[in-house]
Design a protein around this motif. Sequence first.
Motif, mmCIF file in Angstrom:
data_model
loop_
_atom_site.group_PDB
_atom_site.id
_atom_site.type_symbol
_atom_site.label_atom_id
_atom_site.label_comp_id
_atom_site.label_asym_id
_atom_site.label_seq_id
_atom_site.Cartn_x
_atom_site.Cartn_y
_atom_site.Cartn_z
ATOM 1 N N TRP A 100 1.294 -10.278 -8.293
ATOM 2 C CA TRP A 100 2.117 -10.448 -7.100
ATOM 3 C C TRP A 100 2.545 -9.070 -6.623
ATOM 4 C CZ3 TRP A 100 7.928 -11.500 -7.030
ATOM 5 C CH2 TRP A 100 8.343 -11.857 -5.749
ATOM 6 N N PRO A 101 2.169 -8.633 -5.423
ATOM 7 C CA PRO A 101 2.460 -7.257 -4.982
ATOM 8 C C PRO A 101 3.950 -6.912 -4.964
ATOM 9 C CG PRO A 101 0.855 -8.278 -3.524
ATOM 10 C CD PRO A 101 1.347 -9.358 -4.450
ATOM 11 N N ALA A 102 4.800 -7.844 -4.606
ATOM 12 C CA ALA A 102 6.237 -7.548 -4.545
ATOM 13 C C ALA A 102 6.812 -7.239 -5.923
ATOM 14 C CB ALA A 102 6.984 -8.716 -3.920
ATOM 15 N N ALA A 103 6.190 -7.743 -6.969
ATOM 16 C CA ALA A 103 6.695 -7.484 -8.322
ATOM 17 C C ALA A 103 6.527 -6.023 -8.712
ATOM 18 C CB ALA A 103 5.988 -8.382 -9.327
ATOM 19 N N THR A 104 5.520 -5.355 -8.163
ATOM 20 C CA THR A 104 5.324 -3.947 -8.520
ATOM 21 C C THR A 104 6.427 -3.059 -7.954
ATOM 22 O OG1 THR A 104 3.879 -3.600 -6.622
ATOM 23 C CG2 THR A 104 2.823 -4.181 -8.706
#
Length: 160
Positions: free
Chosen positions: A84-88
């Motif tokens: 999930w990109p937002a988790a990075t």
Amino acid sequence: MSATVVDRRWAGLSERWPPARIFRTFLAVHVLIWWLLPALLQHNLPLDVIEQLAWGREWQIVYFKHPPLPAWILEAIATLSGRWPAATYVAGPLASALALVAVWRLSCTLMGQRRAVLAVLAQGCVLYFTIFIPEFNNNVVLLPLWALWSTGAWPKPRAN
């Protein structure tokens, strides 16, 4: 204003908002803002994050350019979150929050809680605690490591 007026106002404020509560609130708001703003407003991941994610898939001990810690951290977050990109984006705020905790602890020891709050709030003027947080790279990873080392929470090398 005289010093007594400031002291009376601070005393009234510190009854409602003790310094430790101000610190905890600031820390929570800091992490939320610097995680959600980039996650919602940046449509592409920063270049250093993309580079770290590419390196992190290999789990190598050494890379040609940098030490592997940021790549390993981002790859672990990406793996746990299902890419999930937002988790990075949460890695940078958590690293800066850990550094702010170290600044808080050291400042409380040296100056007391009232001035420690000001020391932590002053870190908001440092670019690596604000604008550079989404660009999770070795500079951001070093924030908590240096802060912990300077407080004595991180082991120091022995002199020969």
